[in-house]
Structures are given as C-alpha cells and as structure tokens.
Write an enzyme that holds these catalytic residues in place. Structure first.
Site, PDB file in Angstrom:
ATOM      1  N   ASP A  76      34.496  52.460  38.534  1.00 57.49           N
ATOM      2  CA  ASP A  76      34.603  52.871  40.120  1.00 57.49           C
ATOM      3  C   ASP A  76      36.095  52.646  40.543  1.00 57.49           C
ATOM      4  O   ASP A  76      36.604  52.732  40.162  1.00 57.49           O
ATOM      5  CB  ASP A  76      34.803  51.246  40.543  1.00 57.49           C
ATOM      6  CG  ASP A  76      34.400  51.345  42.687  1.00 57.49           C
ATOM      7  OD1 ASP A  76      33.627  52.210  43.353  1.00 57.49           O
ATOM      8  OD2 ASP A  76      34.690  50.244  42.972  1.00 57.49           O
ATOM      9  N   SER A  77      36.330  52.917  41.742  1.00 59.24           N
ATOM     10  CA  SER A  77      37.739  53.597  42.123  1.00 59.24           C
ATOM     11  C   SER A  77      39.157  51.812  41.926  1.00 59.24           C
ATOM     12  O   SER A  77      39.707  51.637  42.555  1.00 59.24           O
ATOM     13  CB  SER A  77      37.993  54.012  43.633  1.00 59.24           C
ATOM     14  OG  SER A  77      36.828  53.544  44.714  1.00 59.24           O
TER      15      SER A  77
ATOM     16  N   GLU B 216      38.039  44.496  52.259  1.00 56.98           N
ATOM     17  CA  GLU B 216      38.668  43.726  51.208  1.00 56.98           C
ATOM     18  C   GLU B 216      39.708  42.550  51.610  1.00 56.98           C
ATOM     19  O   GLU B 216      40.297  42.025  50.866  1.00 56.98           O
ATOM     20  CB  GLU B 216      39.908  45.343  50.752  1.00 56.98           C
ATOM     21  CG  GLU B 216      38.157  45.961  49.938  1.00 56.98           C
ATOM     22  CD  GLU B 216      39.886  47.160  48.830  1.00 56.98           C
ATOM     23  OE1 GLU B 216      40.859  46.984  48.804  1.00 56.98           O
ATOM     24  OE2 GLU B 216      38.908  47.676  47.816  1.00 56.98           O
TER      25      GLU B 216
ATOM     26  N   CYS C 259      28.578  52.485  49.905  1.00 58.01           N
ATOM     27  CA  CYS C 259      29.612  52.225  49.739  1.00 58.01           C
ATOM     28  C   CYS C 259      29.016  50.966  48.813  1.00 58.01           C
ATOM     29  O   CYS C 259      28.852  50.349  49.061  1.00 58.01           O
ATOM     30  CB  CYS C 259      30.517  52.302  51.028  1.00 58.01           C
ATOM     31  SG  CYS C 259      32.394  51.476  50.579  1.00 58.01           S
TER      32      CYS C 259
ATOM     33  N   HIS D 292      31.104  48.265  48.677  1.00 54.21           N
ATOM     34  CA  HIS D 292      31.852  47.240  49.439  1.00 54.21           C
ATOM     35  C   HIS D 292      30.263  46.974  50.773  1.00 54.21           C
ATOM     36  O   HIS D 292      30.582  45.658  50.963  1.00 54.21           O
ATOM     37  CB  HIS D 292      33.619  47.237  50.380  1.00 54.21           C
ATOM     38  CG  HIS D 292      33.996  47.763  49.102  1.00 54.21           C
ATOM     39  ND1 HIS D 292      34.313  48.660  48.488  1.00 54.21           N
ATOM     40  CD2 HIS D 292      34.931  47.330  49.507  1.00 54.21           C
ATOM     41  CE1 HIS D 292      35.473  48.844  48.388  1.00 54.21           C
ATOM     42  NE2 HIS D 292      36.290  48.123  48.313  1.00 54.21           N
TER      43      HIS D 292
HETATM   44  N1  DGL Z   1      33.929  52.650  45.622  1.00 54.59           N
HETATM   45  C1  DGL Z   1      34.265  53.905  47.052  1.00 54.59           C
HETATM   46  C2  DGL Z   1      32.470  53.646  47.207  1.00 54.59           C
HETATM   47  O1  DGL Z   1      31.480  53.213  47.368  1.00 54.59           O
HETATM   48  C3  DGL Z   1      34.885  52.594  47.899  1.00 54.59           C
HETATM   49  C4  DGL Z   1      36.271  52.586  47.799  1.00 54.59           C
HETATM   50  C5  DGL Z   1      37.232  53.921  47.992  1.00 54.59           C
HETATM   51  O2  DGL Z   1      37.089  53.950  49.281  1.00 54.59           O
HETATM   52  O3  DGL Z   1      37.908  54.049  46.831  1.00 54.59           O
HETATM   53  O4  DGL Z   1      33.015  55.199  48.122  1.00 54.59           O
END
Ligand code: DGL
Length: 285
Positions: free
Chosen positions: A23-24, A163, A198, A200
């Site tokens: 993940d990011s 967040e 997403c 989150h």
């Molecule tokens: N993990 C990203 C997503 O699911 C959300 C956070 C980001 O923009 O890095 O799209």
C-alpha cells in the site's frame, strides 16, 4: 486470476503462505486486517510507502514506478503472493505490477467489482475513491464489463480526515454528506450499492452507513479482496479437531519508507492489532 508467468500458488501446498501486501501507507492495513481475519494461518509482509504517499493525487507513471520498487522488495523478502491493497495503485498500475512480478498478484478492484455486481439488483452502483482512482475509471471498466452502470465520485478529503483520526467527527460527517448527496443524485438515485474504493474508507463504514440512502448496500473492497485471496488459496474451514492450529497467531512483519515509529503509532489504529515488527526501508529511486 491473470497468469503472471510466476509459480502458480494454487498448486503449491500453501498451508502457511507468505503473503505480501502493498500500500501507499497505513491505509492498506484495513486490507491486512481483513486478510488476517479470513486467513489467520499465514505469514504477512506489509509494505507501506509512507515516505511517498499520497498516491491518490499522483500520475499513473509515478505510481507504477513506486509500486514496482515496493513489490520487488516484498518478493526479495519472500512473498509468494502479492495483494495490492492500494486502490490507487491497483487502478493505475496493476498491469505494470503484474508484468514486473514473479509471483501471482491480486488487486482490489476486481474483487470489489465482483462483490458490487453480486449485490446490485438495480444494476446501478456508486463508487467512491481518490482522485486518481476515479479518473482512471478502473472501477467503471470492471463494473461495465459486468453490465452494471456506474457513477464515480472522487472524495479526496476523506483520506486526510481518516488519517487525522476523525472517523466519527461532525466535520467528516458533513464532508461525507456533501460527497454522497452529489454521488447519489440524478441518474444515480437508483443505485443500490456503494463501493468503498479506497483503503481508508472501511474505517468510515459506520458513518457512511448512517448517511448513505438506507436501501444501499456498502461493499468494502478490503473484505471482498480478502475473500478472494482465501478462495484463490483454496482455504476452507478446518475440521474442529484442527481449529487450534487455525488460532495460531499470524506472523506480521512491516516495512515502511518513512519513520518506523510513526508507522507503529498510526498503524495500530488501522489494523486494530499492535503493530510491532516494523523496519524502515530506503528504496533507491
Ligand atoms: N491507499 C490509497 C488508496 O486506496 C489512499 C491513500 C493515498 O492516496 O495514498 O487509494
């Protein structure tokens, strides 16, 4: 599942597979949480690219470049199967990631689209996600291929609010209300499914449930993906005599490109479990 040219994990005895999750940042821990719930007897390697997030506002080329570096690291560490937890990375870069991977790769868009298609009677669905995910139209393509009409809505303010820890906060509720009112307007009034596209958004599920139209089913792509991975690994319920084995705690190891301490603190909230074994990694550009 697309054949990546790598070893077919389904044919191996993956009684205790090593699953790499990318993940990011910390958001993908919602996907790890679902994976751990459905597949507790596995070892997990989680990579959060916390130094370079957010991905949701970046270009496809940049996201693909970052993601490929990260999945190489996960493979070097022993991942036998990769789950791309990040919706943005899946939407923008899944083909590049698969092309660069020696092992099977599962993204979150197809499982989410499958679950949404199964849940929708009206064949109309609303998808929410980051700017990049929505602009890519990856969910639209996946759903239209299943004869489902789609209204896509970018909700970029929700990631920073989550967040911040404002998961049940009046400001978040107001922002989400504005987004959902717009998403479910005009031709999308008949939509009967809301896809959380997403990482989150699963944390906002109770709030979204409260404000989404009451006839709408919420599809959480983290849950759908975990189901899919369990199915791909052919993990079936164990006979009662072996239940104790299933209760053996999953082994979790984390890699973060920004501070390990920060990852631990924030990660615990997203995972709902203590985040302990975190290593800082510095990926060369
Ligand atoms: N993990 C990203 C997503 O699911 C959300 C956070 C980001 O923009 O890095 O799209």
């Amino acid at each position: 599942m697309t054949n990546t040219g790598g070893p077919d994990v389904r044919k191996k005895d993956l009684r205790r597979p090593t699953i790499g999750v990318f993940d990011s940042g910390v958001g993908g821990l919602t996907v790890l949480r679902a994976l751990v719930h459905h597949i507790p007897d596995a070892d997990y390697l989680y990579f959060g690219d916390t130094a370079r997030l957010p991905y949701g506002s970046k270009s496809a080329a940049t996201v693909a470049h970052y993601a490929v570096g990260a999945i190489h690291h996960l493979q070097e560490q022993g991942a036998e199967l990769l789950v791309i937890a990040c919706n943005t990375a899946t939407a923008l870069a899944l083909d590049d990631i698969r092309a660069a991977s020696r092992v099977e790769v599962i993204g979150v868009v197809e499982p989410g689209a499958n679950a949404a298609s199964s849940a929708s009677r009206s064949r109309r669905v609303v998808v929410i996600g980051t700017d990049a995910t929505i602009s890519s139209h990856a969910y639209r393509r996946a759903l239209e291929a299943r004869n489902v009409a789609v209204k896509e809505k970018a909700c970029p303010l929700l990631v920073p609010l989550v967040e911040e820890g404002w998961i049940d906060h009046p400001v978040t509720e107001q922002v989400a209300r504005i987004y959902l009112d717009e998403a479910f307007s005009a031709d999308a009034r008949e939509a009967d499914v809301l896809v959380l596209g997403c990482t989150h958004y699963p944390l906002l599920k109770p709030l979204l449930r409260r404000i989404a139209p009451s006839h709408v089913t919420i599809v959480d792509s983290a849950e759908s993906t975990a189901h899919d991975v369990a199915r791909q690994l052919q993990i079936h319920p164990l006979p009662p005599s072996q239940e104790a084995e299933r209760r053996v705690a999953p082994r979790l190891k984390f890699f973060a490109t920004d501070s390990a301490e920060k990852f631990k603190k924030m990660g615990t909230r997203f995972l709902g479990l203590p985040v302990e074994d975190v290593l800082h990694v510095d990926l060369k550009e």
